[in-house]
Design a protein around this motif. Sequence first.
Motif: not given
Length: 267
Positions: A148, A94, A90
Amino acid sequence: MQDVALQLFIILFFVAIFAGFVDSIAGGGGLIVLPAMLIMGIPPLEALGTNKLQAQFGSASATIAYARKGHVNLREQFPMALMALLGGMAGAFTASFVPADVLRAIMPFLLVAIAIYFAFKPNLSDIDSQRRITPFVFGLTVVPLIGFYDGIFGPGAGSFYMLSFVALAGFGMLKATAHTKLLNLGSNFGGFLVFTLNGAILWKLGLVMGFGQFLGAQIGSRLAMRNGAKIIRPLLVISCLAMAARLILDTNAPYSLGWIIGKLSGA
């Protein structure tokens, strides 16, 4: 040109050995490898992608070494590693939408705070302490969040895992180090998958450096298991401060001290 390429491979191979050694004990290998690759003329995107490939060898090497000695149960910790992988994916997805400059500006202060915590907190040892969060909640919240971050930026992720294991999960230093390398492997692999889809990996260089990482991590993890908190704690503090200094003094990073000084001096 062949001599230049060979020289680049040899230099970065030995850089990877050192990075694997340090990373297997205290984290921070990325801030050793990435600047070295950029200095050697590798474009930033390919440097990031190749770093994710070679870093997995170091994380896997250290994880195997710690697991063989019983410091981490791979089967029990697989779900947590999977959450780190998903977080890493993720974050990597991003990365193209979120400017890293903000994270880069905040990171040095967080790393210094971690260094202060480990330097001055009393009773830090290899003995487990009181748990402040259940393993389920820890794996569902803290792990993917750090994963993340590892995918979107990266430097210091191992230090964040370490801090979380010690402060929240109540792990001793050696146990925290062992589990950190497993989660590092997960989030590195998640980011690696995304960079592979983008075609941003120099495979030959990454595999050569990966072998260096493997060797360095074997040496470092065995040293950590012999000495425990006595070596992990000071090296972690030094690693955090070195990473913070590297980020603060980076003249190419907007809003860093080095960047501000360069602007003020008209460079």
